[in-house]
Design an enzyme around this catalytic site. Structure first.
Site, PDB file in Angstrom:
ATOM      1  N   ASP A 106     -27.915  -1.776  -8.026  1.00 17.33           N
ATOM      2  CA  ASP A 106     -28.555  -2.872  -8.741  1.00 17.33           C
ATOM      3  C   ASP A 106     -30.079  -2.946  -8.527  1.00 17.33           C
ATOM      4  OD1 ASP A 106     -27.598  -5.223 -10.217  1.00 17.33           O
ATOM      5  OD2 ASP A 106     -28.715  -6.274  -8.641  1.00 17.33           O
ATOM      6  N   THR A 129     -23.612   3.585  -5.906  1.00 25.38           N
ATOM      7  CA  THR A 129     -23.402   2.493  -4.939  1.00 25.38           C
ATOM      8  C   THR A 129     -21.909   2.409  -4.631  1.00 25.38           C
ATOM      9  OG1 THR A 129     -23.344   0.090  -4.636  1.00 25.38           O
ATOM     10  CG2 THR A 129     -23.456   0.844  -6.896  1.00 25.38           C
ATOM     11  N   ARG A 175     -21.224  -6.288  -1.050  1.00 26.26           N
ATOM     12  CA  ARG A 175     -22.265  -7.292  -1.318  1.00 26.26           C
ATOM     13  C   ARG A 175     -21.600  -8.525  -1.928  1.00 26.26           C
ATOM     14  NH1 ARG A 175     -27.677  -6.291  -0.842  1.00 26.26           N
ATOM     15  NH2 ARG A 175     -27.397  -4.068  -1.030  1.00 26.26           N
TER      16      ARG A 175
HETATM   17  O1  F6P Z   1     -25.039  -1.930  -1.646  1.00 24.91           O
HETATM   18  C1  F6P Z   1     -24.404  -1.171  -0.691  1.00 24.91           C
HETATM   19  C2  F6P Z   1     -24.215  -1.931   0.594  1.00 24.91           C
HETATM   20  O2  F6P Z   1     -23.519  -1.109   1.511  1.00 24.91           O
HETATM   21  C3  F6P Z   1     -23.527  -3.286   0.452  1.00 24.91           C
HETATM   22  O3  F6P Z   1     -22.123  -3.158   0.337  1.00 24.91           O
HETATM   23  C4  F6P Z   1     -23.971  -3.975   1.701  1.00 24.91           C
HETATM   24  O4  F6P Z   1     -23.947  -5.370   1.535  1.00 24.91           O
HETATM   25  C5  F6P Z   1     -25.377  -3.482   1.876  1.00 24.91           C
HETATM   26  O5  F6P Z   1     -25.475  -2.263   1.157  1.00 24.91           O
HETATM   27  C6  F6P Z   1     -25.797  -3.248   3.298  1.00 24.91           C
HETATM   28  O6  F6P Z   1     -27.122  -2.854   3.307  1.00 24.91           O
HETATM   29  P1  F6P Z   1     -27.892  -2.280   4.573  1.00 24.91           P
HETATM   30  O7  F6P Z   1     -27.383  -0.888   4.826  1.00 24.91           O
HETATM   31  O8  F6P Z   1     -29.324  -2.282   4.179  1.00 24.91           O
HETATM   32  O9  F6P Z   1     -27.562  -3.165   5.709  1.00 24.91           O
END
Ligand code: F6P
Length: 326
Positions: A106, A129, A175
């Site tokens: 996104d 994603t 997410r």
């Molecule tokens: O968008 C992919 C994702 O893994 C989500 O499922 C999760 O909320 C987020 O990224 C976690 O992000 P980061 O790796 O920056 O903590």
């Protein structure tokens, strides 16, 4: 045929298994069609710092089976500012890059949409994603692998849950989307999935318990989608412990294990088809679209639609889960 000679490729946002297969497909399909290719490192950040190298077919050898992204990834704050995007544009001009293929979720496509309209620059996006939350494609690159990782982990937890006759809340990523939780629950025979899409309509925990949850079972597994809307697994476990102290409750948060690993055949094929389609799209003069695959057909989805439209959860799957968890 357009004026495009050199295509830049980048991965941005959270990594997803299959991104390497997509990088390989874009690179090879571009070279096959006579384009030059440049790899941009660390997502949009690479456009600001100028971390860009020419890519030949050998640069993408032996990567289809690797998780992560050889181009690295980042969530770049500077690209969110007009000044940052101007620097990025100047870098593209300096490097002679006249179109971009961006792979991400996104946030990546939102950045692409803004940049493309500000500078009238051709960009094609690939949905990369694990969350599967982009409209206009049945699945996103990485989703199937993450689902399989969840399945393996939950199968293991099931062994100990059964032995100890416990109730487990297992938190999965996504997410604000419940695709991983809902389909993960079906794939593992879990008793329920608590997902943000219906959290505002019903108290899913209350419903679960009211419906005789665990009546005929000596262990139970509930998959919970991470999200402030569901409250997360920890919150639900605390609630159960307080309101129903007879249950022996445990929590597992699967975390970033869900983002790694060798992509499944499904994700490799999806990424390969989408990568090749991105080059076809540029050749056809398409701009500012995401490549989707719906009902096995390639589709060009305008960025606006892919990002803005909420991808609905299949309510029938919720019914199926309810029926099968009696
Ligand atoms: O968008 C992919 C994702 O893994 C989500 O499922 C999760 O909320 C987020 O990224 C976690 O992000 P980061 O790796 O920056 O903590």
């Amino acid at each position: 045929m357009s004026q495009i000679k050199c295509i830049g490729i980048l991965t941005s946002g959270g990594d997803a298994p299959g991104m390497n297969a997509a990088i390989r497909a874009v690179t090879r399909a571009a070279i096959y069609n006579g384009f030059e290719v440049k790899g941009i490192y660390r997502g949009y950040k690479g456009l600001i710092t100028g971390e860009i190298v020419p890519f030949r077919t050998q640069n993408v050898s032996n990567i289809i089976q690797q998780g992560g992204t050889i181009l690295k990834t980042a969530r770049c704050q500077e690209f969110k500012t007009p000044e940052g995007r101007k620097v990025a544009y100047d870098t593209l001009m300096k490097e002679g890059i006249d179109a971009l293929v961006v792979i991400g979720g996104d946030g990546t496509l939102t950045g692409a949409r803004i940049f493309a309209s500000e500078f009238n620059f051709p960009i094609v996006g690939l949905p990369g994603t694990i969350d599967n939350d982009l409209y206009g494609t049945d699945t996103t690159i990485g989703y199937d692998t993450a689902l399989n990782t969840i399945m393996d982990a939950v199968d293991k937890i099931r062994d100990t849950a059964t032995s100890h006759e416990r109730l487990f809340f297992i938190e999965v990523m996504g997410r604000d989307a419940g695709f991983l939780a809902l389909n993960g629950a079906i794939a593992t025979g879990s008793e329920a999935a608590i997902i943000p899409e219906i959290s505002t309509e019903v108290d899913q925990l209350e419903e679960l318990i009211k419906n005789g949850f665990r009546k005929s079972k000596n262990s139970s597994i509930v998959l919970v989608a991470e999200s402030p809307i569901t409250g997360g697994a920890m919150h639900l476990a605390e609630r159960v412990q307080k309101e129903y102290p007879q249950y022996d409750v445990r929590v597992t948060i699967l975390g970033h294990i869900q983002r790694g690993g060798s992509p499944t055949a499904h994700d490799r094929i999806l990424a390969s088809r989408m990568g090749a389609a991105a080059i076809d799209a540029l050749i056809e003069g398409q701009r500012n679209v995401m490549i989707g695959i719906r009902n096995n057909e390639i589709e060009y989805v305008p960025f606006n639609k892919a990002i803005k439209n909420d991808k609905p959860i299949d309510r029938e799957l919720l019914n199926t889960l309810r029926k099968l968890s009696i």
